[in-house]
Design a protein around this motif. Structure first.
Motif, PDB file in Angstrom:
ATOM      1  N   PRO A   1     -11.744   5.481  -1.664  1.00 53.82           N
ATOM      2  CA  PRO A   1     -10.366   6.003  -1.748  1.00 53.82           C
ATOM      3  C   PRO A   1     -10.228   7.320  -2.516  1.00 53.82           C
ATOM      4  O   PRO A   1      -9.140   7.907  -2.489  1.00 53.82           O
ATOM      5  N   VAL A   2     -11.283   7.789  -3.180  1.00 52.03           N
ATOM      6  CA  VAL A   2     -11.159   9.041  -3.928  1.00 52.03           C
ATOM      7  C   VAL A   2     -10.677  10.168  -2.989  1.00 52.03           C
ATOM      8  O   VAL A   2     -11.199  10.339  -1.894  1.00 52.03           O
ATOM      9  N   GLY A   3      -9.653  10.870  -3.432  1.00 49.72           N
ATOM     10  CA  GLY A   3      -9.117  11.970  -2.616  1.00 49.72           C
ATOM     11  C   GLY A   3      -8.174  11.506  -1.523  1.00 49.72           C
ATOM     12  O   GLY A   3      -7.636  12.341  -0.787  1.00 49.72           O
ATOM     13  N   GLY A   4      -7.943  10.195  -1.383  1.00 50.32           N
ATOM     14  CA  GLY A   4      -6.959   9.680  -0.419  1.00 50.32           C
ATOM     15  C   GLY A   4      -7.178  10.200   0.995  1.00 50.32           C
ATOM     16  O   GLY A   4      -6.310  10.845   1.581  1.00 50.32           O
ATOM     17  N   GLN A   5      -8.343   9.927   1.571  1.00 48.76           N
ATOM     18  CA  GLN A   5      -8.663  10.500   2.877  1.00 48.76           C
ATOM     19  C   GLN A   5      -8.509   9.527   4.051  1.00 48.76           C
ATOM     20  O   GLN A   5      -8.259   9.939   5.178  1.00 48.76           O
ATOM     21  N   GLY A   6      -8.654   8.192   3.810  1.00 42.77           N
ATOM     22  CA  GLY A   6      -8.840   7.236   4.908  1.00 42.77           C
ATOM     23  C   GLY A   6      -7.791   7.293   6.001  1.00 42.77           C
ATOM     24  O   GLY A   6      -8.115   7.478   7.182  1.00 42.77           O
ATOM     25  N   LEU A   7      -6.536   7.135   5.639  1.00 42.40           N
ATOM     26  CA  LEU A   7      -5.495   7.130   6.664  1.00 42.40           C
ATOM     27  C   LEU A   7      -5.367   8.506   7.322  1.00 42.40           C
ATOM     28  O   LEU A   7      -5.134   8.618   8.527  1.00 42.40           O
ATOM     29  N   ASN A   8      -5.553   9.557   6.513  1.00 42.12           N
ATOM     30  CA  ASN A   8      -5.467  10.914   7.067  1.00 42.12           C
ATOM     31  C   ASN A   8      -6.503  11.119   8.174  1.00 42.12           C
ATOM     32  O   ASN A   8      -6.215  11.733   9.201  1.00 42.12           O
ATOM     33  N   LEU A   9      -7.702  10.568   7.972  1.00 36.60           N
ATOM     34  CA  LEU A   9      -8.722  10.671   9.026  1.00 36.60           C
ATOM     35  C   LEU A   9      -8.284   9.871  10.253  1.00 36.60           C
ATOM     36  O   LEU A   9      -8.455  10.311  11.394  1.00 36.60           O
TER      37      LEU A   9
ATOM     38  N   GLN B   1       0.819  -1.218   0.000  1.00 39.76           N
ATOM     39  CA  GLN B   1       0.000   0.000   0.000  1.00 39.76           C
ATOM     40  C   GLN B   1       0.854   1.271   0.000  1.00 39.76           C
ATOM     41  O   GLN B   1       1.985   1.269   0.452  1.00 39.76           O
ATOM     42  N   ALA B   2       0.302   2.337  -0.545  1.00 39.37           N
ATOM     43  CA  ALA B   2       0.907   3.675  -0.434  1.00 39.37           C
ATOM     44  C   ALA B   2      -0.226   4.657  -0.186  1.00 39.37           C
ATOM     45  O   ALA B   2      -1.360   4.419  -0.610  1.00 39.37           O
ATOM     46  N   TYR B   3       0.085   5.743   0.504  1.00 45.12           N
ATOM     47  CA  TYR B   3      -0.981   6.676   0.902  1.00 45.12           C
ATOM     48  C   TYR B   3      -0.611   8.108   0.518  1.00 45.12           C
ATOM     49  O   TYR B   3       0.535   8.523   0.721  1.00 45.12           O
ATOM     50  N   ALA B   4      -1.596   8.849   0.015  1.00 48.84           N
ATOM     51  CA  ALA B   4      -1.436  10.299  -0.087  1.00 48.84           C
ATOM     52  C   ALA B   4      -1.587  10.843   1.320  1.00 48.84           C
ATOM     53  O   ALA B   4      -2.585  10.569   1.990  1.00 48.84           O
ATOM     54  N   LEU B   5      -0.574  11.562   1.788  1.00 51.26           N
ATOM     55  CA  LEU B   5      -0.636  12.159   3.126  1.00 51.26           C
ATOM     56  C   LEU B   5      -0.872  13.653   2.954  1.00 51.26           C
ATOM     57  O   LEU B   5      -0.097  14.334   2.272  1.00 51.26           O
ATOM     58  N   HIS B   6      -1.934  14.144   3.567  1.00 54.57           N
ATOM     59  CA  HIS B   6      -2.258  15.551   3.404  1.00 54.57           C
ATOM     60  C   HIS B   6      -1.545  16.382   4.471  1.00 54.57           C
ATOM     61  O   HIS B   6      -0.939  15.840   5.396  1.00 54.57           O
ATOM     62  N   GLN B   7      -1.658  17.702   4.334  1.00 47.98           N
ATOM     63  CA  GLN B   7      -0.924  18.593   5.250  1.00 47.98           C
ATOM     64  C   GLN B   7      -1.302  18.357   6.712  1.00 47.98           C
ATOM     65  O   GLN B   7      -0.479  18.505   7.604  1.00 47.98           O
ATOM     66  N   VAL B   8      -2.553  17.955   6.954  1.00 46.92           N
ATOM     67  CA  VAL B   8      -2.954  17.722   8.339  1.00 46.92           C
ATOM     68  C   VAL B   8      -2.122  16.574   8.929  1.00 46.92           C
ATOM     69  O   VAL B   8      -1.739  16.616  10.105  1.00 46.92           O
ATOM     70  N   SER B   9      -1.791  15.580   8.101  1.00 50.64           N
ATOM     71  CA  SER B   9      -1.007  14.453   8.610  1.00 50.64           C
ATOM     72  C   SER B   9       0.435  14.870   8.840  1.00 50.64           C
ATOM     73  O   SER B   9       1.092  14.417   9.771  1.00 50.64           O
TER      74      SER B   9
ATOM     75  N   LEU C   1     -16.458  11.768   5.008  1.00 53.12           N
ATOM     76  CA  LEU C   1     -17.052  10.592   4.360  1.00 53.12           C
ATOM     77  C   LEU C   1     -18.123  11.038   3.351  1.00 53.12           C
ATOM     78  O   LEU C   1     -18.184  10.537   2.223  1.00 53.12           O
ATOM     79  N   ALA C   2     -18.950  11.995   3.770  1.00 51.38           N
ATOM     80  CA  ALA C   2     -20.019  12.479   2.885  1.00 51.38           C
ATOM     81  C   ALA C   2     -19.421  13.151   1.653  1.00 51.38           C
ATOM     82  O   ALA C   2     -19.929  13.001   0.530  1.00 51.38           O
ATOM     83  N   PHE C   3     -18.323  13.867   1.855  1.00 54.02           N
ATOM     84  CA  PHE C   3     -17.680  14.566   0.738  1.00 54.02           C
ATOM     85  C   PHE C   3     -17.141  13.560  -0.295  1.00 54.02           C
ATOM     86  O   PHE C   3     -17.336  13.710  -1.495  1.00 54.02           O
ATOM     87  N   THR C   4     -16.477  12.499   0.181  1.00 53.91           N
ATOM     88  CA  THR C   4     -15.934  11.505  -0.761  1.00 53.91           C
ATOM     89  C   THR C   4     -17.084  10.781  -1.469  1.00 53.91           C
ATOM     90  O   THR C   4     -16.991  10.469  -2.651  1.00 53.91           O
ATOM     91  N   ASP C   5     -18.164  10.540  -0.753  1.00 52.22           N
ATOM     92  CA  ASP C   5     -19.327   9.877  -1.350  1.00 52.22           C
ATOM     93  C   ASP C   5     -19.915  10.746  -2.464  1.00 52.22           C
ATOM     94  O   ASP C   5     -20.208  10.273  -3.567  1.00 52.22           O
ATOM     95  N   MET C   6     -20.032  12.042  -2.158  1.00 43.35           N
ATOM     96  CA  MET C   6     -20.589  12.978  -3.138  1.00 43.35           C
ATOM     97  C   MET C   6     -19.679  13.032  -4.378  1.00 43.35           C
ATOM     98  O   MET C   6     -20.159  12.966  -5.515  1.00 43.35           O
ATOM     99  N   LEU C   7     -18.358  13.109  -4.158  1.00 45.74           N
ATOM    100  CA  LEU C   7     -17.420  13.168  -5.285  1.00 45.74           C
ATOM    101  C   LEU C   7     -17.569  11.940  -6.178  1.00 45.74           C
ATOM    102  O   LEU C   7     -17.636  12.044  -7.402  1.00 45.74           O
ATOM    103  N   ASN C   8     -17.603  10.758  -5.534  1.00 46.07           N
ATOM    104  CA  ASN C   8     -17.678   9.522  -6.310  1.00 46.07           C
ATOM    105  C   ASN C   8     -18.983   9.447  -7.101  1.00 46.07           C
ATOM    106  O   ASN C   8     -18.999   9.096  -8.272  1.00 46.07           O
TER     107      ASN C   8
END
Ligand SMILES: Cc1cc2nc3c(=O)[nH]c(=O)nc-3n(C[C@H](O)[C@H](O)[C@H](O)COP(=O)(O)OP(=O)(O)OC[C@H]3O[C@@H](n4cnc5c(N)ncnc54)[C@H](O)[C@@H]3O)c2cc1C
Length: 423
Positions: free
Chosen positions: A315-323, A63-71, A364-371
């Motif tokens: 996985p859209v937007g690579g949010q899971g691990l960041n959350l 696995q590889a993860y996009a890490l956002h600035q919050v992380s 979660l709602a945001f990724t759902d809406m995007l997808n």
């Protein structure tokens, strides 16, 4: 028994026994569990970190993860970012596009006021770095490979039953703790046992994941490309590689994952940026079904869930691990602020639940809406999203707002309490 962090394929415990009692038992040493152990490494609390899968095998997860600035901020807070930075790939541009539609949106570091939009880190590299840091933590004992099979609350303590990972000679041990943290992933057997209900749905899609070796990489660009069949993330990795996360309806995903290397690359190529470099090799393909899930409560008796055990998103937007890392940040602060006699009390854990549940629900709602918005070929929806792309491109404050949300910087961060330092 002296507290040690000694990752090993060998069981650390020789025979069935009562293990030394701890203050906090973290079940699951994925990135989320490891990060919590790191955050508490100078707390003076006795910590047990329990992982079912042998150390070496766990680290081979591709696995590889996009890490956002919050992380990045979280890793800075726990004092491990400097060790991670040499091993992660910063990206200085994100390109967002809707199929073949020529209008594209670009996100730059200036939009966030940071030196990179985000980073990509491989599971093995992040896990090894965190494990390395924990080796000098005398208050953390790593039980691996040990599987937690039951959790029973007895007054002001919880008792975990562990079975050693060696199937040839299974051994049983008991561990008493004041607080059990379930960081045991999306299926979380522990969560089920504690009666914590997951709510959500499966998407009719799976992600096909593969790593590409390329000749002349553009390593600083990360792509989020939306196709009617589902979103595709293309993330730059160190050493001239890209990670492709290609979402497709289940049957198509199965068929694509089963193609041989040459046929897979031929199928993939038309979906990539034509300016991308020549692909010289492709890894094995892995397939992950997609789902949205959040538990109704993060808290049980002397029990709390974090990371994928508490919520999963597309996985859209690579949010899971960041959350998940944000959960760790908030929970570590909560634990550090709680007087030791109240550690594991439901009332103090509920503060964590109240803080994190709705923030995770929003993402979660945001990724759902995007997808849903982008995996759709119905013309009115296509029109709306292309108008949305145009707005993003032309209205800078809107673009900054969306990017800050995706980077995890729009919602309030856990307050900046100081971590105890090593003595
Ligand atoms: C295709 C795909 C792409 C993704 N891309 C991104 C991305 O770019 N960015 C991002 O932020 N997120 C991404 N995610 C989400 C990310 O993978 C997860 O959110 C993250 O891995 C969750 O980490 P975790 O530590 O909570 O769980 P896990 O990584 O699942 O770790 C749980 C651990 O608990 C152990 N365990 C389970 N049961 C027991 C037990 N009974 N006893 C002891 N140990 C146990 C397991 O062996 C495991 O090691 C992606 C997900 C997918 C599917």
């Amino acid at each position: 028994m002296t507290s040690t962090f000694a990752p090993s394929e060998q069981s650390l415990v020789a025979s069935p026994q009562e293990l030394p009692a701890v203050d906090v038992a973290i079940v699951g040493a994925g990135i989320v569990g490891l990060s919590l152990a790191c955050a508490l490494r100078n707390s003076g609390l006795a910590i047990a970190l329990i992982e079912a899968i042998p150390y070496a095998r766990e680290n081979t997860k591709g696995q590889a993860y996009a890490l956002h600035q919050v992380s990045r901020r979280f890793f800075e807070w726990i004092g491990v970012w400097n060790q991670l930075l040499p091993h992660v790939q910063p990206f200085e541009l994100v390109q967002l596009s809707d199929g073949e539609y020529p209008l594209q949106v670009y996100f730059h570091p200036e939009d966030l006021g940071t030196e990179a939009v985000g980073y990509v880190g491989e599971h093995a590299v992040i896990a090894e770095t965190l494990q390395g840091i924990l080796q000098s933590a005398r208050n953390v004992t790593f039980y691996c490979p040990w599987r937690v099979v039951t959790n029973e609350v007895k007054g002001d303590r919880a008792e975990l039953t562990l079975i050693s990972g060696d199937p040839a000679a299974p051994k049983v041990a008991y561990l008493t703790t004041r607080l059990v943290v379930g960081a045991d992933g999306g299926k979380s057997p522990l969560r089920q046992q504690m009666g914590i209900e997951p709510k959500g749905w499966q998407y009719g899609q799976s992600c096909v994941v593969a790593t590409l070796d390329v000749t002349h990489p553009q390593p600083v660009i990360a792509y989020e490309r939306f196709w009617p069949t589902g979103p595709m993330g293309v993330l730059p990795l160190p050493r001239n590689r890209y990670r492709v996360v290609w979402t497709l309806p289940h049957p198509e995903a199965q068929a694509v994952a089963a193609l041989d290397d040459r046929a897979f690359v031929a199928k993939l190529q038309p979906y990539l940026d034509p300016r991308m470099a020549e692909i010289t090799a492709v890894s094995d393909r892995f397939i992950f079904p997609t789902q949205l899930m959040q538990v109704t409560s993060y808290v049980g008796d002397r029990f709390v869930v974090i990371g994928d055990a508490a919520h999963r998103c597309h996985p859209v937007g690579g949010q899971g691990l960041n959350l998940g890392l944000r959960d760790v940040w908030a929970l570590a602060q909560q634990i550090l602020a709680t007087p030791s006699e109240r550690l594991g009390d439901r009332s103090s854990l509920m503060q964590f639940h109240r803080q994190r549940w709705w923030q995770n629900a929003l993402t979660l709602a945001f990724t759902d809406m995007l997808n849903r918005l982008f995996s759709n070929a119905w013309w009115p929806v296509v029109g709306v999203r292309r108008w949305g792309l145009w707005l993003l491109r032309t209205v800078s404050p809107l673009k900054h707002l969306v990017l800050r949300f995706m980077a995890g910087l729009l919602l309030p961060l856990p307050s900046d309490c100081k971590l105890p330092r090593a003595r």
